[in-house]
Scaffold this motif. Structure first.
Motif, PDB file in Angstrom:
ATOM      1  N   THR B 106      29.560 100.400  -1.180  1.00  0.00           N
ATOM      2  CA  THR B 106      30.548  99.932  -2.502  1.00  0.00           C
ATOM      3  C   THR B 106      30.096  98.032  -2.162  1.00  0.00           C
ATOM      4  OG1 THR B 106      31.786 101.560  -2.313  1.00  0.00           O
ATOM      5  CG2 THR B 106      32.736  99.219  -3.641  1.00  0.00           C
ATOM      6  N   ASN B 107      30.017  97.902  -3.569  1.00  0.00           N
ATOM      7  CA  ASN B 107      29.808  96.314  -3.945  1.00  0.00           C
ATOM      8  C   ASN B 107      30.742  96.191  -4.569  1.00  0.00           C
ATOM      9  OD1 ASN B 107      28.853  94.021  -4.912  1.00  0.00           O
ATOM     10  ND2 ASN B 107      26.807  94.077  -4.605  1.00  0.00           N
ATOM     11  N   ARG B 108      32.088  95.202  -4.520  1.00  0.00           N
ATOM     12  CA  ARG B 108      33.164  95.156  -5.213  1.00  0.00           C
ATOM     13  C   ARG B 108      33.222  93.684  -5.631  1.00  0.00           C
ATOM     14  NH1 ARG B 108      39.209  94.190  -3.373  1.00  0.00           N
ATOM     15  NH2 ARG B 108      37.979  92.368  -1.601  1.00  0.00           N
ATOM     16  N   ALA B 109      32.638  93.136  -6.548  1.00  0.00           N
ATOM     17  CA  ALA B 109      32.752  91.637  -7.599  1.00  0.00           C
ATOM     18  C   ALA B 109      33.727  91.940  -7.994  1.00  0.00           C
ATOM     19  CB  ALA B 109      31.223  91.738  -8.708  1.00  0.00           C
ATOM     20  N   ASP B 110      35.243  92.898  -8.106  1.00  0.00           N
ATOM     21  CA  ASP B 110      35.702  92.367  -9.182  1.00  0.00           C
ATOM     22  C   ASP B 110      36.962  92.650  -8.038  1.00  0.00           C
ATOM     23  OD1 ASP B 110      38.208  92.418 -10.251  1.00  0.00           O
ATOM     24  OD2 ASP B 110      38.671  94.340 -11.557  1.00  0.00           O
ATOM     25  N   LYS B 111      37.834  91.242  -7.266  1.00  0.00           N
ATOM     26  CA  LYS B 111      38.065  91.569  -6.138  1.00  0.00           C
ATOM     27  C   LYS B 111      39.341  92.145  -5.950  1.00  0.00           C
ATOM     28  CE  LYS B 111      34.897  89.606  -3.321  1.00  0.00           C
ATOM     29  NZ  LYS B 111      34.118  90.879  -2.713  1.00  0.00           N
ATOM     30  N   HIS B 112      39.569  91.993  -7.617  1.00  0.00           N
ATOM     31  CA  HIS B 112      41.535  92.965  -7.537  1.00  0.00           C
ATOM     32  C   HIS B 112      41.638  94.458  -7.964  1.00  0.00           C
ATOM     33  CE1 HIS B 112      41.325  89.321 -10.095  1.00  0.00           C
ATOM     34  NE2 HIS B 112      41.981  88.042  -9.095  1.00  0.00           N
ATOM     35  N   PHE B 113      40.300  95.242  -7.511  1.00  0.00           N
ATOM     36  CA  PHE B 113      40.332  96.626  -6.767  1.00  0.00           C
ATOM     37  C   PHE B 113      41.286  96.695  -5.717  1.00  0.00           C
ATOM     38  CE2 PHE B 113      38.266 100.543  -6.245  1.00  0.00           C
ATOM     39  CZ  PHE B 113      38.758 101.472  -7.600  1.00  0.00           C
ATOM     40  N   ALA B 141      21.358 106.372   8.855  1.00  0.00           N
ATOM     41  CA  ALA B 141      19.795 106.569   8.433  1.00  0.00           C
ATOM     42  C   ALA B 141      20.814 107.538   7.870  1.00  0.00           C
ATOM     43  CB  ALA B 141      19.543 106.786   9.706  1.00  0.00           C
ATOM     44  N   PRO B 142      21.479 107.624   6.607  1.00  0.00           N
ATOM     45  CA  PRO B 142      21.490 108.956   5.438  1.00  0.00           C
ATOM     46  C   PRO B 142      20.564 109.281   4.869  1.00  0.00           C
ATOM     47  CG  PRO B 142      22.759 106.508   4.440  1.00  0.00           C
ATOM     48  CD  PRO B 142      21.929 106.834   6.177  1.00  0.00           C
ATOM     49  N   ALA B 143      20.431 110.577   4.625  1.00  0.00           N
ATOM     50  CA  ALA B 143      19.101 111.134   3.680  1.00  0.00           C
ATOM     51  C   ALA B 143      19.812 110.128   2.005  1.00  0.00           C
ATOM     52  CB  ALA B 143      18.985 112.365   3.891  1.00  0.00           C
ATOM     53  N   CYS B 144      20.611 110.313   1.510  1.00  0.00           N
ATOM     54  CA  CYS B 144      21.076 109.373   0.080  1.00  0.00           C
ATOM     55  C   CYS B 144      21.761 108.816   0.019  1.00  0.00           C
ATOM     56  CB  CYS B 144      21.775 111.276  -0.451  1.00  0.00           C
ATOM     57  SG  CYS B 144      22.297 110.565  -2.244  1.00  0.00           S
ATOM     58  N   VAL B 145      22.293 107.863   0.176  1.00  0.00           N
ATOM     59  CA  VAL B 145      22.831 106.843  -0.420  1.00  0.00           C
ATOM     60  C   VAL B 145      23.400 107.097  -1.810  1.00  0.00           C
ATOM     61  CG1 VAL B 145      23.538 104.021  -0.224  1.00  0.00           C
ATOM     62  CG2 VAL B 145      21.971 105.331   1.157  1.00  0.00           C
ATOM     63  N   LEU B 146      25.002 107.288  -1.510  1.00  0.00           N
ATOM     64  CA  LEU B 146      25.726 106.967  -3.477  1.00  0.00           C
ATOM     65  C   LEU B 146      26.314 105.111  -3.617  1.00  0.00           C
ATOM     66  CD1 LEU B 146      27.197 110.257  -2.673  1.00  0.00           C
ATOM     67  CD2 LEU B 146      25.716 110.007  -4.680  1.00  0.00           C
ATOM     68  N   HIS B 147      25.923 104.849  -4.532  1.00  0.00           N
ATOM     69  CA  HIS B 147      26.402 103.070  -4.627  1.00  0.00           C
ATOM     70  C   HIS B 147      27.076 103.162  -5.673  1.00  0.00           C
ATOM     71  CE1 HIS B 147      22.585 101.423  -2.640  1.00  0.00           C
ATOM     72  NE2 HIS B 147      22.506 102.582  -2.946  1.00  0.00           N
ATOM     73  N   ILE B 148      28.856 102.239  -5.763  1.00  0.00           N
ATOM     74  CA  ILE B 148      29.252 102.645  -6.365  1.00  0.00           C
ATOM     75  C   ILE B 148      29.951 101.002  -6.309  1.00  0.00           C
ATOM     76  CG2 ILE B 148      31.927 102.485  -6.810  1.00  0.00           C
ATOM     77  CD1 ILE B 148      31.620 104.628  -4.403  1.00  0.00           C
ATOM     78  N   ASP B 149      29.198  99.789  -7.330  1.00  0.00           N
ATOM     79  CA  ASP B 149      29.392  98.345  -8.088  1.00  0.00           C
ATOM     80  C   ASP B 149      31.075  98.115  -8.847  1.00  0.00           C
ATOM     81  OD1 ASP B 149      28.569  95.742  -7.945  1.00  0.00           O
ATOM     82  OD2 ASP B 149      26.528  96.690  -9.092  1.00  0.00           O
ATOM     83  N   ILE B 150      31.501  97.965  -8.381  1.00  0.00           N
ATOM     84  CA  ILE B 150      32.620  97.274  -9.562  1.00  0.00           C
ATOM     85  C   ILE B 150      32.716  96.175  -9.637  1.00  0.00           C
ATOM     86  CG2 ILE B 150      35.637  97.555  -9.039  1.00  0.00           C
ATOM     87  CD1 ILE B 150      34.748  99.736  -8.160  1.00  0.00           C
ATOM     88  N   GLU B 152      32.891  92.738 -13.057  1.00  0.00           N
ATOM     89  CA  GLU B 152      34.850  92.047 -12.851  1.00  0.00           C
ATOM     90  C   GLU B 152      35.069  92.985 -14.254  1.00  0.00           C
ATOM     91  OE1 GLU B 152      31.094  91.393 -12.414  1.00  0.00           O
ATOM     92  OE2 GLU B 152      31.507  88.913 -10.955  1.00  0.00           O
ATOM     93  N   ASN B 153      34.709  93.224 -15.648  1.00  0.00           N
ATOM     94  CA  ASN B 153      35.302  94.050 -16.306  1.00  0.00           C
ATOM     95  C   ASN B 153      35.927  95.062 -16.529  1.00  0.00           C
ATOM     96  OD1 ASN B 153      32.546  94.917 -16.050  1.00  0.00           O
ATOM     97  ND2 ASN B 153      31.980  93.807 -18.331  1.00  0.00           N
ATOM     98  N   GLY B 154      37.031  95.446 -15.210  1.00  0.00           N
ATOM     99  CA  GLY B 154      37.110  96.937 -15.126  1.00  0.00           C
ATOM    100  C   GLY B 154      36.376  97.989 -15.571  1.00  0.00           C
ATOM    101  N   THR B 155      35.422  97.650 -15.107  1.00  0.00           N
ATOM    102  CA  THR B 155      32.984  98.531 -14.880  1.00  0.00           C
ATOM    103  C   THR B 155      33.316  98.798 -13.824  1.00  0.00           C
ATOM    104  OG1 THR B 155      31.668  97.608 -15.503  1.00  0.00           O
ATOM    105  CG2 THR B 155      32.870  98.638 -17.375  1.00  0.00           C
ATOM    106  N   ALA B 156      32.741  99.681 -13.522  1.00  0.00           N
ATOM    107  CA  ALA B 156      31.855  99.701 -11.911  1.00  0.00           C
ATOM    108  C   ALA B 156      30.830 101.027 -12.156  1.00  0.00           C
ATOM    109  CB  ALA B 156      32.526 100.920 -10.973  1.00  0.00           C
ATOM    110  N   PHE B 157      29.143 100.830 -12.199  1.00  0.00           N
ATOM    111  CA  PHE B 157      28.485 101.246 -11.747  1.00  0.00           C
ATOM    112  C   PHE B 157      27.722 102.418 -10.649  1.00  0.00           C
ATOM    113  CE2 PHE B 157      26.559  97.520 -14.180  1.00  0.00           C
ATOM    114  CZ  PHE B 157      26.507  98.173 -15.125  1.00  0.00           C
TER     115      PHE B 157
END
Lengths: 372, 385
Positions: B106-113, B141-150, B152-157
């Motif tokens: 996870t990458n959390r740009a919105d620290k209010h999460f 060494a995972p075979a697959c990385v699942l990314h979450i990108d929070i 600032e505007n209430g959305t996440a990738f």
């Protein structure tokens, strides 16, 4: 512009194009449909078929199957008749047979190539020695597309059948049809094409002896008695028939006139620079010459810039540098490198020939000086 | 709310200190240029570029185009969801593999999460394990990385795969060069390599019609078109050297044909550079590959260029390495089409391998060098891709 590459394609005959336009405009109907408008187109197409066929064969014994081009006709003949045993052909074939033969080889049919004589015709003894009880098909080009060499296909067919009566005999007649006098008899399959005699591209035909089996090459809706599916190209077929009608009516007169032009070139081309590769008994419509020591394609570019369009037998290309057929007739590489193919049509005029000879000589001399 | 987004990460721009703004702007312009004619929006939040509002069916095409823009380090195709755990997990579940090892990052740009990155990784990872016991966590060494990108505007990738981009620096940030483009395998690769370092390119092609044909010319135009996809457009100058070759053939020793011709090409390239604002000449020469590419050959051809450097990005490459690169960038198939460029009509049987500068200069005195260069320029054609 003087056009002398008629063995590649001819300018479509304007009158027959105009007359056939109705099959693109008002009479555009699919000839296989069942309403009377279609049936009328169908009838006229059948009349065209009979007309085309009668020029060189007896409709009682032979049949004409329309194809999309000469290459398709060659492919159908080959892949239909040479399914087993061995296939005998020559080193002088057009690519439509030569490349198909290679493919046939990959599919497990033994392919035998007969050698050529110096004059570009097939060596008869070599050809016959390759025919045996397992030969399913023999294919010999009627008029060679590079040198114009004429093979005696009726004589060869008769001799092949003496060795093996079950062997079928095919000939690629694309450069012969409408240009040299010929009637089919012992030959079983014969390929023709419209655009070498004033027809448009997109139609050709395979003439076959009705008593011999022919298999389809394209399957589908069962047109052409199931032998060649696909909606009939009525515009091209009708135009082909009209152009052929005209061509056959003047065949002998054209032949004599073209022969005189051919002679003009043989005499008029600068003997210091050019040697003539086409044999004297070749079809007069094709004259293959070599500017030995120069490169054919380079010379062709210069002649093109001077307003004359001719063919070439060599290319500025690492692959296909030399013509396989020219080399097969025993020509050395230096000569093969300088090949130009000058080819005529019924529309060629004497004045055009006179100026073309001057231009070709001048360009060859200039290139010779520039690269000396 | 569910929408496709493409995340573009860039390469070395972050190294550039005070110039960073400039580099980022040029990169942005190049991304826009690559997507010209395709509906999209590009935004630039901190540290990456986000492409949105495009037709989902064109995703692959857009990724391919963006991946070719120099400066692109990696790309990911993700989904934009509402920044709440349920929505995020639903999407993670959709893209997760059915078995094997994974980790959540996870990458959390919105620290209010409500959860911090580590907590969210654990929460989502835990839920995923519950749903699918075939999966295993492996943080090293995972075979697959699942990314979450929070955001600032209430959305996440949410995204999974990271696609490698072309790398390098944005074209236009490192000046302009004049590439000698022959039609062979090497010169397009040389152009690619130098453009990758941010240099804008113009190309010059020499032909010898009627000794070469229109197909050879067409082939060079095709190569320029392929290169242009990486460089965001390209200008190609076409110059005939036919008369130069004929003059050399007539008046100079046979074995010097290539040596002397190369000097003319360099002169023409230098003059063209001065006219178009190019600051250097770029060639595909590789040391010792052919007779003219010895150090003596390079010295001889380089000798006539007085005002700018000659860059030879492939000088230390093996042919096999160059071929591998040509395949990778998509120029190989076109380069090996069998048309000749500088026609072999004039090719000497034994070209000079180690030309001596004084002898070359002496041989050249038989020629009207300035007049021939002038004449070549008079027939110059310029095309843009």
């Amino acid at each position: 512009m003087i056009y002398l590459d008629n063995a590649a394609t001819t300018r479509p005959d304007a009158d027959s194009v105009r007359a056939a336009m109705r099959y693109l405009e008002e009479d555009f109907f699919n000839p296989s449909a069942l309403y009377k408008e279609s049936f009328s187109v169908h009838k006229r197409m059948e009349e065209a078929r009979r007309q085309l066929l009668s020029h060189i064969a007896d409709p009682a014994k032979f049949e004409l199957v329309f194809t999309s081009c000469g290459s398709e006709a060659d492919n159908q003949a080959l892949f239909s008749a040479a399914r087993r045993g061995n296939f005998v052909t020559t080193e002088g074939e057009h690519a439509a047979i030569f490349s198909s033969a290679r493919e046939l080889g990959k599919r497990g049919v033994e392919v035998r190539f007969a050698a050529l004589n110096k004059d570009g015709t097939v060596n008869e003894a070599d050809l016959l020695s390759k025919v045996d009880e397992k030969t399913s098909l023999v294919s010999v080009i009627h008029v060679g597309n590079e040198t114009g060499a004429v093979n005696d296909i009726e004589g060869l067919a008769a001799k092949v059948k003496k060795i093996n009566p079950r062997t079928l005999f095919h000939s690629d007649g694309v450069q012969a049809f409408g240009k040299i006098a010929y009637r089919m008899s012992a030959v079983d399959l014969y390929s023709v094409s419209a655009h070498k005699i004033g027809g448009v591209r997109g139609v050709g035909g395979l003439i076959r002896n009705k008593s011999k089996t022919l298999y389809p090459y394209i399957y589908g809706g069962g047109q052409e008695n199931g032998l060649r599916s696909g909606t009939e190209n009525t515009f091209a077929i009708m135009q082909f028939a009209a152009a052929a009608e005209k061509k056959f009516a003047s065949l002998a007169a054209d032949h004599a006139r073209i022969a005189s032009y051919n002679q003009m070139f043989r005499k008029g081309l600068d003997g210091e620079l050019f040697c003539i590769l086409s044999p004297l008994r070749a079809s007069p419509y094709i004259l293959s010459v070599s500017a030995r020591g120069l490169r054919g394609e380079v010379l062709q570019h210069m002649i093109d810039d001077a307003g004359v369009l001719v063919g070439t037998g060599s290319a500025c290309s690492a692959r296909n540098r030399f013509s396989r057929v020219i080399l097969a007739a025993g020509t050395d590489e230096k000569t093969a490198d300088g090949v130009l193919r000058i080819s005529f049509s019924a529309a060629t005029t004497e004045e055009e020939c006179v100026s073309a000879i001057g231009i070709i000589n001048r360009c060859a001399r200039e290139l010779y000086e520039r690269t000396r | 709310m569910q929408e496709k987004v493409i995340i573009v990460r860039y390469c070395e721009i972050h190294l550039k200190g005070k110039n960073r703004g400039y580099f980022e702007q040029v990169f942005m312009n190049n991304l826009e240029k690559a997507l010209a004619g395709i509906r999209h929006e590009i935004r630039r939040p901190s540290g990456r570029y986000i492409v949105e509002n495009f037709d989902a069916e064109r995703t692959e095409e857009i990724v391919e185009k963006l991946g070719k823009v120099f400066g692109t380090h990696t790309l990911s195709v993700g989904t934009k969801v509402a920044a709440d755990i349920e929505a995020i997990f639903a999407e993670i579940l959709r893209i997760a593999p059915s078995s094997g090892t994974f980790k959540v990052e996870t990458n959390r740009a919105d620290k209010h999460f409500p959860l911090n990155s580590v907590e969210l990784n654990a929460e989502i990872g835990g839920r995923l394990l519950e749903k699918n016991p075939e999966l295993k966590v492996d943080v090293r060494a995972p075979a697959c990385v699942l990314h979450i990108d929070i955001r600032e505007n209430g959305t996440a990738f949410v995204f999974r795969d990271v696609i490698k981009g072309a790398g390098g620096m944005p074209v236009g940030t490192a000046g302009k060069g004049m590439l000698l483009l022959s039609g062979g395998i090497d010169s397009p690769v040389a152009g690619y390599m130098i453009a990758k370092r941010g240099m804008r390119l113009e190309c010059v092609h020499f032909h010898s019609y009627p000794y070469t044909n229109m197909q050879a010319r067409e082939k060079v135009e095709d190569l320029a078109r392929i290169l242009a996809e990486y460089t965001g457009g390209l200008t190609l100058h076409v110059v005939s050297v036919t008369h130069i070759q004929e003059e050399i053939h007539k008046k100079c020793p046979e074995e010097m044909m290539v040596t002397l011709l190369r000097r003319f090409m360099m002169r023409i390239a230098e003059r063209l550079s001065l006219q178009t604002g190019a600051q250097c000449i770029v060639t595909g020469e590789s040391l010792g590959q052919v007779a003219s590419q010895t150090i003596e050959g390079m010295t001889s051809s380089g000798d006539v260029v007085k005002t700018m450097p000659i860059l030879r990005p492939l000088v230390g490459f093996d042919k096999t390495e160059i071929i591998a690169k040509a395949r990778e960038i998509g120029t190989y198939e076109t380069s090996v089409l069998p048309y000749e460029d500088c026609c072999t009509v004039f090719l000497p049987k034994h070209p000079l391998i180690k030309p001596k500068l004084d002898k070359v200069a002496a041989a050249e005195r038989a020629l009207d060098v300035d007049g021939l260069v002038e004449e070549a320029f008079a027939g110059l054609e310029t095309l843009t891709f």
